[in-house]
Structures are given as structure tokens and as C-alpha cells.
Design a protein around this motif. Structure first.
Motif, PDB file in Angstrom:
ATOM      1  N   TYR A  28     -15.751  49.858 -27.040  1.00  0.00           N
ATOM      2  CA  TYR A  28     -15.027  48.982 -27.933  1.00  0.00           C
ATOM      3  C   TYR A  28     -15.833  48.144 -28.752  1.00  0.00           C
ATOM      4  O   TYR A  28     -16.077  46.637 -28.351  1.00  0.00           O
ATOM      5  CB  TYR A  28     -14.195  48.248 -27.094  1.00  0.00           C
ATOM      6  N   ILE A  29     -16.319  48.714 -29.863  1.00  0.00           N
ATOM      7  CA  ILE A  29     -17.047  47.727 -30.708  1.00  0.00           C
ATOM      8  C   ILE A  29     -16.651  46.743 -31.793  1.00  0.00           C
ATOM      9  O   ILE A  29     -17.009  45.781 -31.701  1.00  0.00           O
ATOM     10  CB  ILE A  29     -17.795  48.901 -31.603  1.00  0.00           C
ATOM     11  N   GLN A  30     -14.953  46.998 -31.995  1.00  0.00           N
ATOM     12  CA  GLN A  30     -14.395  45.839 -32.403  1.00  0.00           C
ATOM     13  C   GLN A  30     -13.041  45.851 -31.800  1.00  0.00           C
ATOM     14  O   GLN A  30     -12.136  46.895 -31.719  1.00  0.00           O
ATOM     15  CB  GLN A  30     -14.145  45.887 -34.009  1.00  0.00           C
ATOM     16  N   PHE A  31     -12.703  45.008 -30.935  1.00  0.00           N
ATOM     17  CA  PHE A  31     -11.368  44.914 -30.227  1.00  0.00           C
ATOM     18  C   PHE A  31     -11.188  43.292 -29.745  1.00  0.00           C
ATOM     19  O   PHE A  31     -11.565  42.642 -29.390  1.00  0.00           O
ATOM     20  CB  PHE A  31     -11.845  45.645 -28.952  1.00  0.00           C
ATOM     21  N   ASP A  32      -9.660  43.254 -30.136  1.00  0.00           N
ATOM     22  CA  ASP A  32      -8.957  41.893 -29.819  1.00  0.00           C
ATOM     23  C   ASP A  32      -7.927  42.338 -28.890  1.00  0.00           C
ATOM     24  O   ASP A  32      -7.009  42.827 -28.944  1.00  0.00           O
ATOM     25  CB  ASP A  32      -8.285  41.642 -31.310  1.00  0.00           C
ATOM     26  N   LYS A  33      -8.264  41.875 -27.696  1.00  0.00           N
ATOM     27  CA  LYS A  33      -7.494  42.217 -26.494  1.00  0.00           C
ATOM     28  C   LYS A  33      -6.047  41.617 -26.680  1.00  0.00           C
ATOM     29  O   LYS A  33      -5.174  42.005 -25.863  1.00  0.00           O
ATOM     30  CB  LYS A  33      -8.241  41.803 -25.060  1.00  0.00           C
ATOM     31  N   ASN A  34      -5.953  40.597 -27.377  1.00  0.00           N
ATOM     32  CA  ASN A  34      -4.380  40.051 -27.628  1.00  0.00           C
ATOM     33  C   ASN A  34      -3.634  40.828 -28.503  1.00  0.00           C
ATOM     34  O   ASN A  34      -2.197  40.992 -28.364  1.00  0.00           O
ATOM     35  CB  ASN A  34      -4.624  38.608 -28.064  1.00  0.00           C
ATOM     36  N   HIS A  35      -4.190  41.962 -29.255  1.00  0.00           N
ATOM     37  CA  HIS A  35      -3.447  42.535 -30.146  1.00  0.00           C
ATOM     38  C   HIS A  35      -3.602  44.171 -30.297  1.00  0.00           C
ATOM     39  O   HIS A  35      -3.014  44.889 -30.571  1.00  0.00           O
ATOM     40  CB  HIS A  35      -3.614  42.197 -31.554  1.00  0.00           C
ATOM     41  N   HIS A  36      -4.681  44.517 -29.637  1.00  0.00           N
ATOM     42  CA  HIS A  36      -5.267  45.899 -29.732  1.00  0.00           C
ATOM     43  C   HIS A  36      -4.830  46.524 -28.114  1.00  0.00           C
ATOM     44  O   HIS A  36      -5.113  45.628 -27.017  1.00  0.00           O
ATOM     45  CB  HIS A  36      -6.610  46.053 -29.804  1.00  0.00           C
ATOM     46  N   THR A  37      -4.515  47.708 -28.136  1.00  0.00           N
ATOM     47  CA  THR A  37      -4.373  48.094 -26.759  1.00  0.00           C
ATOM     48  C   THR A  37      -5.520  49.231 -26.331  1.00  0.00           C
ATOM     49  O   THR A  37      -6.304  49.659 -27.036  1.00  0.00           O
ATOM     50  CB  THR A  37      -3.145  49.382 -26.887  1.00  0.00           C
TER      51      THR A  37
END
Length: 216
Positions: A126-135
Motif C-alpha cells: 500500500y504505497i499510497q493509501f488513506d485509510k479513511n477513504h480507501h478500501t
């Protein structure tokens, strides 16, 4: 690299670790992927219904830039050795891995259910991942009992927490609590998908590996 976190999902061994973002050229890799995304936001030569930008089955396309993965290879090598050492293997071994894909998903993008043929294990970074908006990757339980367990044993299901992976055998699907810089390792035969995204500002980007293992 941080400690290896082992899980059991539907009876499959799954592991996760955090990669040091300073140990490879993260910015240049993300920049190259984002540039390709801007050339074509729906690059999908894999199936007819998924909506995302990814390179699988389209790696030789001269329209797109090559991704500078070189600095990532030793980082993945180190992580995989640590993970294989947790598998209680019966003899000495050798392994190979190949970066087979990257995925780049914007808002509402998704990837259909699949597994990785021709490999023993797969890895997702997960090289670019926003846990608030990405699944995160959604793993799917393909055991036959899952189709009728809820109907036959509803009282049992009320007792099992959906927060603990050890209970995953009783649920149709399961995702790990992924964060940016996580590297997740799982058997290639563990079916999975990417559910739709909600972020309109930041793309969800992962790098995907196929891994083979054999005795020396």
C-alpha cells in the motif's frame, strides 16, 4: 522494516509488515504512476467490468512510462525472507518474485474478484493509501459452509466478533486494517477484490507481486 504480524484468514496464513518509506524512492514511483494515470484514468486490459487504472496485460504499451521499481527490489526481498521464516518450512528453500502490477484507483473505482494463477503467494504494498477513504484488499471466504452458516446457526454468529481474524472462517469476506506503507503477504489462491473508493482528492495506489517458492 517493523515486526511481522501474522494472521489466519479462513485457514490461510496471511502476514503484514510496515515498510520503511525512506528505504526506497517512494516519491518517484508514485509520481510515475500518477503521470500514467493522467494519460488514461481507466487503463484496464484485464477484464470488461472493473473500473481502475492498472498495468496488468498492458505492460508493453509504449503510451505509458515505465515505473522505476529498482530501489524497491531489496526492500521486498528482505520482507519476504522474514515472512518465509514464519512458515515452518521443512527444508531450505529458494524463492523468486516479480512485480506484476500496480493499481491506481480514484473515487468509485473498483477491481473485481480474482486470485493469482501461476504463483504460490502474492504481495500487496500500500504505497499510497488513506485509510479513511480507501478500501483495503477484501479477501473472500470460498469454503462451502459459508453459504449456509448464517441461516443454520444464527445464534452462533451473534457471538463471533468481526474484529478478530481468528473468527474469519465464519464470515463471507474479511479485510485487514491496512495503512499506508503496509506490505501484505498471502497465498496466491486466496480470492480477493478491491471495493469502490470514496476519496476524490487522493488516488489509492498499490504495487502487486507474484511469488514462487521451491526447495533448494
Amino acid at each position: 522494516m517493523n515486526l511481522i504480524k501474522p494472521f489466519t484468514l479462513f485457514g490461510f496464513p496471511v502476514m503484514s509488515t510496515k515498510l520503511d518509506k525512506k528505504s526506497y524512492n517512494k516519491k518517484s514511483i508514485i509520481s510515475a504512476i500518477e503521470k500514467n494515470f493522467k494519460l488514461n484514468k481507466v487503463r484496464n486490459k484485464w477484464d470488461k467490468t472493473s473500473v481502475l487504472h492498472h498495468v496488468y496485460n498492458d505492460g508493453a504499451n509504449p503510451q505509458f512510462n515505465k515505473i522505476p521499481y529498482d530501489t524497491l527490489i531489496p526492500v521486498y526481498q528482505q520482507a519476504l525472507i522474514a515472512m518465509f521464516n514464519r512458515l515452518e518450512l521443512l527444508s531450505s528453500f529458494r524463492f523468486n518474485f516479480k512485480i506484476i502490477n500496480y493499481t491506481c484507483l480514484s473515487s468509485s473505482n473498483f477491481m473485481n474478484s480474482h486470485l493469482h494463477e501461476g504463483a504460490d503467494f502474492s504481495g500487496v504494498h500500500y504505497i499510497q493509501f488513506d485509510k479513511n477513504h480507501h478500501t483495503p484488499t477484501m479477501f473472500e471466504n470460498t469454503s462451502p459452509h459459508i453459504d449456509y452458516l448464517l441461516q443454520l446457526r444464527p445464534k452462533l454468529m451473534k457471538l463471533l466478533s468481526n474484529k478478530h481474524p481468528s473468527n474469519s472462517w465464519a464470515f463471507k469476506d474479511w479485510s485487514l486494517d491496512a495503512e499506508e506503507d503496509d506490505f501484505c503477504f498471502s497465498p496466491a489462491y486466496l480470492k480477493h477484490r478491491i471495493n469502490p473508493q470514496t476519496s476524490k482528492k487522493k488516488n489509492r495506489i498499490t504495487i502487486v507481486l507474484n511469488i514462487t517458492l521451491e526447495p533448494k
